[in-house]
Design a protein around this motif. Sequence first.
Motif, PDB file in Angstrom:
ATOM      1  N   THR A  57      20.818  -2.275  -4.031  1.00  0.00           N
ATOM      2  CA  THR A  57      19.776  -2.477  -5.040  1.00  0.00           C
ATOM      3  C   THR A  57      19.600  -3.952  -5.366  1.00  0.00           C
ATOM      4  O   THR A  57      18.475  -4.455  -5.493  1.00  0.00           O
ATOM      5  CB  THR A  57      20.116  -1.691  -6.312  1.00  0.00           C
ATOM      6  N   LYS A  58      20.711  -4.680  -5.502  1.00  0.00           N
ATOM      7  CA  LYS A  58      20.628  -6.115  -5.774  1.00  0.00           C
ATOM      8  C   LYS A  58      19.970  -6.861  -4.620  1.00  0.00           C
ATOM      9  O   LYS A  58      19.173  -7.789  -4.838  1.00  0.00           O
ATOM     10  CB  LYS A  58      22.022  -6.672  -6.038  1.00  0.00           C
ATOM     11  N   SER A  59      20.290  -6.474  -3.391  1.00  0.00           N
ATOM     12  CA  SER A  59      19.684  -7.141  -2.235  1.00  0.00           C
ATOM     13  C   SER A  59      18.183  -6.896  -2.199  1.00  0.00           C
ATOM     14  O   SER A  59      17.398  -7.803  -1.886  1.00  0.00           O
ATOM     15  CB  SER A  59      20.332  -6.643  -0.944  1.00  0.00           C
ATOM     16  N   ARG A  60      17.761  -5.689  -2.528  1.00  0.00           N
ATOM     17  CA  ARG A  60      16.329  -5.381  -2.542  1.00  0.00           C
ATOM     18  C   ARG A  60      15.606  -6.224  -3.586  1.00  0.00           C
ATOM     19  O   ARG A  60      14.474  -6.662  -3.367  1.00  0.00           O
ATOM     20  CB  ARG A  60      16.117  -3.904  -2.823  1.00  0.00           C
ATOM     21  N   LYS A  61      16.236  -6.454  -4.726  1.00  0.00           N
ATOM     22  CA  LYS A  61      15.609  -7.254  -5.776  1.00  0.00           C
ATOM     23  C   LYS A  61      15.588  -8.732  -5.402  1.00  0.00           C
ATOM     24  O   LYS A  61      14.616  -9.437  -5.673  1.00  0.00           O
ATOM     25  CB  LYS A  61      16.349  -7.048  -7.094  1.00  0.00           C
ATOM     26  N   ARG A  62      16.667  -9.222  -4.768  1.00  0.00           N
ATOM     27  CA  ARG A  62      16.727 -10.643  -4.446  1.00  0.00           C
ATOM     28  C   ARG A  62      15.691 -11.045  -3.413  1.00  0.00           C
ATOM     29  O   ARG A  62      15.084 -12.106  -3.499  1.00  0.00           O
ATOM     30  CB  ARG A  62      18.135 -11.013  -3.959  1.00  0.00           C
ATOM     31  N   GLU A  64      13.061  -9.206  -2.780  1.00  0.00           N
ATOM     32  CA  GLU A  64      11.795  -8.586  -3.200  1.00  0.00           C
ATOM     33  C   GLU A  64      11.260  -7.653  -2.122  1.00  0.00           C
ATOM     34  O   GLU A  64      10.114  -7.755  -1.677  1.00  0.00           O
ATOM     35  CB  GLU A  64      10.766  -9.665  -3.541  1.00  0.00           C
ATOM     36  N   GLN A  67       8.660  -0.948  -0.775  1.00  0.00           N
ATOM     37  CA  GLN A  67       9.019   0.304  -0.114  1.00  0.00           C
ATOM     38  C   GLN A  67       8.659   0.183   1.368  1.00  0.00           C
ATOM     39  O   GLN A  67       7.495   0.255   1.748  1.00  0.00           O
ATOM     40  CB  GLN A  67       8.283   1.476  -0.751  1.00  0.00           C
ATOM     41  N   PRO A 103      13.610   4.946  -2.367  1.00  0.00           N
ATOM     42  CA  PRO A 103      13.934   3.538  -2.086  1.00  0.00           C
ATOM     43  C   PRO A 103      13.258   3.007  -0.835  1.00  0.00           C
ATOM     44  O   PRO A 103      12.907   1.837  -0.760  1.00  0.00           O
ATOM     45  CB  PRO A 103      15.455   3.554  -1.941  1.00  0.00           C
ATOM     46  N   GLU A 258      21.634 -11.700   2.599  1.00  0.00           N
ATOM     47  CA  GLU A 258      20.258 -11.440   3.010  1.00  0.00           C
ATOM     48  C   GLU A 258      19.747 -12.637   3.809  1.00  0.00           C
ATOM     49  O   GLU A 258      20.158 -13.768   3.584  1.00  0.00           O
ATOM     50  CB  GLU A 258      19.338 -11.203   1.804  1.00  0.00           C
TER      51      GLU A 258
END
Length: 458
Positions: A57-62, A64, A67, A103, A258
Amino acid sequence: MCDASINDALPPPRRKVVPGMCIKCKVTKPSISIRRTLYCKDCFVKASIVKFRAALTKSRKRVELPQIKVLVALSGGAASSAMLKLTTDFINMERRGTDAEPPFTGVVIGHVDESCLFPGSQEDEIRAIAAESGLPYFKVALEDVFAPGEGQLGLLELVKASIAPGAARDQFCARLVEPAKTDSQADQLKALFAGLTSATDKEDMLDIVKTALIMRLARKLECGAVLLGDSATRTAVKVMALTGHGRGLSLPLEAGTESKWFHGVVVVRPMRDYVVKEIAFFNRWTRQRAAFVPTFTTGGPRRASIGRLAEAFIVELDRDFPSTVPTVCRTLQKLEPRAEALAARPCVVCGMPAELDAHAWRSRLTISNAQDTEQLPVPVEASAPDLLDITSCLCYSCQNMLHHTTPGTVLPRFCTTQLQNAVDSTASANNHNDLRAKIEEFLIDDSDGSDSEHNQMQ
């Protein structure tokens, strides 16, 4: 009033610890100790799933990430198998809420078949592991890097153009050739690794080829992200090995959590918080199978290659100092890619940033015979119009690898594509005019390339 304000300012009390019991449930005797923290079996499995979910989840936010479709890179080893299990659990957990947003739009499994080089690889076991997850499974073979359908630019054949080891005028030249029709793709792959003289160079080329194939597969399947199963221990070993190879410039891109270096595909490493001990016990207690993945130094001594030596160093040091791996990983997280690395053109071989002054830096660091350096002949490029000087298109590490490569070795087809991209780039345009003129007949027009690509898709 004063006492109340002081109590409000105090930090919340730490979690109560029951001596000799699990740190979470506090009623069950522990079964494992991770960094001096005790867990029972059930709490450890739950904590592993929660940690993976938080990391992803953190990687997806960092980065951006919207879907998008995701490819899970499965090598069959313990870390990638555990990542596949945790990914499926993550997806199932997100689906339990009816209002929860999925996700990813889709998740597929990608695998590189290495049986051409390692006949003992357990491909059937890897296929069974993928089938248990219920996710779509796609496989590519190592020899596909020489597939003729992947490009029409010919292949780069290395030429004995190095004048002297480490000399100021040491150059790396190649010529464009077409493989013989009698040579199979498997034979070309074996010839490539036969031309590499050390186990270190073979391991490096194997990683380069597998990375290129995984990225190609992700783009073919229209996946916007690739999940790699590099554990914390593997990451620490990778940091030491890449530093020893002289890849400090690309270190955040090759080992970071990432990476957006690969055009159109984001690389995420969600297993960065797991040491090998955690992965082994997680696979054992969740009955997640794993396959044996051989390599060139399997069963060899610790000095067989730089990677093998770095692994022995990290593992033995972490045995006495358990904070070794977390410290290396935390240090890596603080590294950011330099602006010159992000602006540099990709290396023709590895695809990582190629430093503009890598050749001069290598010449200053390399020790060579003074007599050979003083009596250097004229570079061969001037008298050989069919040769391409690719020195400025190579990073420092790949220059060291190709310097000891047997002349006549043919590089994979994606190297020619990356050479064309380097020629077409605006950087050092004057230096690349001659290169473009020499390979003009091998280039494809935009209209021809789009038509052929359209035909392949049909």
